[in-house]
Write a protein that holds these residues in place. Sequence first.
Motif, PDB file in Angstrom:
ATOM      1  N   ILE A   2       0.827  -1.197   0.000  1.00  0.00           N
ATOM      2  CA  ILE A   2       0.000   0.000   0.000  1.00  0.00           C
ATOM      3  C   ILE A   2       0.867   1.255   0.000  1.00  0.00           C
ATOM      4  O   ILE A   2       0.538   2.252  -0.651  1.00  0.00           O
ATOM      5  CB  ILE A   2      -0.963  -0.021   1.203  1.00  0.00           C
ATOM      6  CG1 ILE A   2      -1.921  -1.219   1.078  1.00  0.00           C
ATOM      7  CG2 ILE A   2      -1.768   1.285   1.304  1.00  0.00           C
ATOM      8  CD1 ILE A   2      -2.838  -1.406   2.271  1.00  0.00           C
ATOM      9  N   TYR A   3       1.981   1.226   0.730  1.00  0.00           N
ATOM     10  CA  TYR A   3       2.907   2.351   0.777  1.00  0.00           C
ATOM     11  C   TYR A   3       4.313   1.851   0.452  1.00  0.00           C
ATOM     12  O   TYR A   3       4.773   0.852   1.016  1.00  0.00           O
ATOM     13  CB  TYR A   3       2.919   3.002   2.158  1.00  0.00           C
ATOM     14  CG  TYR A   3       1.588   3.612   2.559  1.00  0.00           C
ATOM     15  CD1 TYR A   3       1.184   4.842   2.046  1.00  0.00           C
ATOM     16  CD2 TYR A   3       0.748   2.950   3.451  1.00  0.00           C
ATOM     17  CE1 TYR A   3      -0.035   5.397   2.417  1.00  0.00           C
ATOM     18  CE2 TYR A   3      -0.472   3.501   3.827  1.00  0.00           C
ATOM     19  CZ  TYR A   3      -0.852   4.725   3.299  1.00  0.00           C
ATOM     20  OH  TYR A   3      -2.055   5.278   3.666  1.00  0.00           O
ATOM     21  N   THR A  27       2.396  -4.732   3.559  1.00  0.00           N
ATOM     22  CA  THR A  27       1.740  -3.497   3.128  1.00  0.00           C
ATOM     23  C   THR A  27       2.699  -2.349   2.876  1.00  0.00           C
ATOM     24  O   THR A  27       2.290  -1.310   2.361  1.00  0.00           O
ATOM     25  CB  THR A  27       0.711  -3.047   4.181  1.00  0.00           C
ATOM     26  OG1 THR A  27       1.384  -2.898   5.441  1.00  0.00           O
ATOM     27  CG2 THR A  27      -0.413  -4.062   4.311  1.00  0.00           C
ATOM     28  N   THR A  92       0.928  10.912   3.277  1.00  0.00           N
ATOM     29  CA  THR A  92      -0.107  10.825   4.302  1.00  0.00           C
ATOM     30  C   THR A  92       0.568  10.837   5.659  1.00  0.00           C
ATOM     31  O   THR A  92       1.518  10.086   5.896  1.00  0.00           O
ATOM     32  CB  THR A  92      -0.933   9.541   4.152  1.00  0.00           C
ATOM     33  OG1 THR A  92      -1.634   9.569   2.903  1.00  0.00           O
ATOM     34  CG2 THR A  92      -1.931   9.394   5.290  1.00  0.00           C
ATOM     35  N   ASP A 158      -9.041  10.037  -1.029  1.00  0.00           N
ATOM     36  CA  ASP A 158      -8.231   8.881  -1.428  1.00  0.00           C
ATOM     37  C   ASP A 158      -7.207   8.540  -0.349  1.00  0.00           C
ATOM     38  O   ASP A 158      -6.953   7.361  -0.076  1.00  0.00           O
ATOM     39  CB  ASP A 158      -7.521   9.157  -2.753  1.00  0.00           C
ATOM     40  CG  ASP A 158      -8.479   9.189  -3.939  1.00  0.00           C
ATOM     41  OD1 ASP A 158      -9.622   8.709  -3.791  1.00  0.00           O
ATOM     42  OD2 ASP A 158      -8.077   9.711  -5.007  1.00  0.00           O
ATOM     43  N   ASN A 161      -9.000   6.775   2.474  1.00  0.00           N
ATOM     44  CA  ASN A 161      -9.330   5.393   2.090  1.00  0.00           C
ATOM     45  C   ASN A 161      -8.090   4.512   2.060  1.00  0.00           C
ATOM     46  O   ASN A 161      -8.140   3.332   2.457  1.00  0.00           O
ATOM     47  CB  ASN A 161     -10.007   5.383   0.716  1.00  0.00           C
ATOM     48  CG  ASN A 161     -11.390   6.006   0.742  1.00  0.00           C
ATOM     49  OD1 ASN A 161     -12.051   6.032   1.785  1.00  0.00           O
ATOM     50  ND2 ASN A 161     -11.826   6.528  -0.402  1.00  0.00           N
ATOM     51  N   ARG A 162      -6.994   5.073   1.599  1.00  0.00           N
ATOM     52  CA  ARG A 162      -5.747   4.301   1.530  1.00  0.00           C
ATOM     53  C   ARG A 162      -5.266   3.939   2.931  1.00  0.00           C
ATOM     54  O   ARG A 162      -4.834   2.800   3.178  1.00  0.00           O
ATOM     55  CB  ARG A 162      -4.696   5.130   0.788  1.00  0.00           C
ATOM     56  CG  ARG A 162      -3.425   4.398   0.420  1.00  0.00           C
ATOM     57  CD  ARG A 162      -2.514   5.363  -0.319  1.00  0.00           C
ATOM     58  NE  ARG A 162      -1.273   4.738  -0.755  1.00  0.00           N
ATOM     59  CZ  ARG A 162      -0.234   5.418  -1.244  1.00  0.00           C
ATOM     60  NH1 ARG A 162      -0.303   6.735  -1.376  1.00  0.00           N
ATOM     61  NH2 ARG A 162       0.860   4.780  -1.621  1.00  0.00           N
ATOM     62  N   ASP A 165      -7.436   1.216   4.291  1.00  0.00           N
ATOM     63  CA  ASP A 165      -7.040  -0.079   3.728  1.00  0.00           C
ATOM     64  C   ASP A 165      -5.785  -0.613   4.414  1.00  0.00           C
ATOM     65  O   ASP A 165      -5.658  -1.834   4.626  1.00  0.00           O
ATOM     66  CB  ASP A 165      -6.777   0.065   2.226  1.00  0.00           C
ATOM     67  CG  ASP A 165      -8.048   0.295   1.424  1.00  0.00           C
ATOM     68  OD1 ASP A 165      -9.145   0.020   1.946  1.00  0.00           O
ATOM     69  OD2 ASP A 165      -7.939   0.757   0.269  1.00  0.00           O
TER      70      ASP A 165
END
Length: 313
Positions: A2-3, A27, A92, A158, A161-162, A165
């Motif tokens: 994810i990141y 992730t 983020t 976004d 949401n990220r 997740d």
Amino acid sequence: MIYSRMAVIGCGLIGSSVIRAARAAGTVGSVAVGDASEAHRAEIEALGYADLVTGDLAEAVADADLVVFAVPVLAMGPAAATVAAALKPGATVTDVGSVKVGVAESLRAALPASVYLVPGHPIAGTEQSGPAAGFAELFRGRWVILTPEADDRSAYRDAVNRLSDFWIALGAQVDIMDAAHHDLVLAVTSHLPHLIAYNIVGTAADMEEVTRAEVMKYSAGGFRDFTRIAASDPTMWRDVFLANRDAVLEVLGRFTEDLQALSRAIRWGEGDKLFDLFTRTRDIRRGIVAAGQESAEPNFGRDRAASGGGPKP
């Protein structure tokens, strides 16, 4: 994944658990840790779960897509100010503090407008502290509350949401909540219980008629639970009570009134009132168990910390 790169600022129980869980879930790509404690840095390097360990917080956040502040709540603003200029535009930024209004205000005041601030709070933990206390399963089945800012940009949504997740991938359940409401809810469910635990253990220790040896030797289950809670990190909880003082004092006032009513019921032998209260509270306990928020995981974490703190095989 994810990141691509995650930076964790402050690596105690929660920070180290975030890293372990993210590694286990795949992730994140690389992980950087910034921690002011030389002892913590040495411990983190020995544990080997970060790609970069540094006392230079700005160096830690450089090029990170996700920055997690895991320092005590009153240290959030100063830490954010230290790294602000080094943050990657579009990153983020979140936190793990159990107070949201004050923390969000201090972070927003320090951070540049080019990053997405999404305050957060994983409701998980043990009384242990330090890098070795963390474990990957800490967030499994637990709630993470996000308190996003009032920002209607699609890019910000976004980012929220990220991050959601990300936490779900770590095994958590995610809820969105207003920051002020979060602080009131946590004052009831977490902050006041800790305050009571600190106070009752202190009271027992101060009673001249009961020796310290007797307190330890004859501790029944209820008192043992209080001592476990009261063993939590002093710096973290000092900051929590100061940062969330309004909500804590509001709930503490209500608790004091209820405690006085309970005292009167005992004094005047009002057994029906006591029975009704105990019945209602038992139902709440059963609801907590039914909701899956009572498990052996906190004990597992404590046992792992005592034996070295590694993740579950």
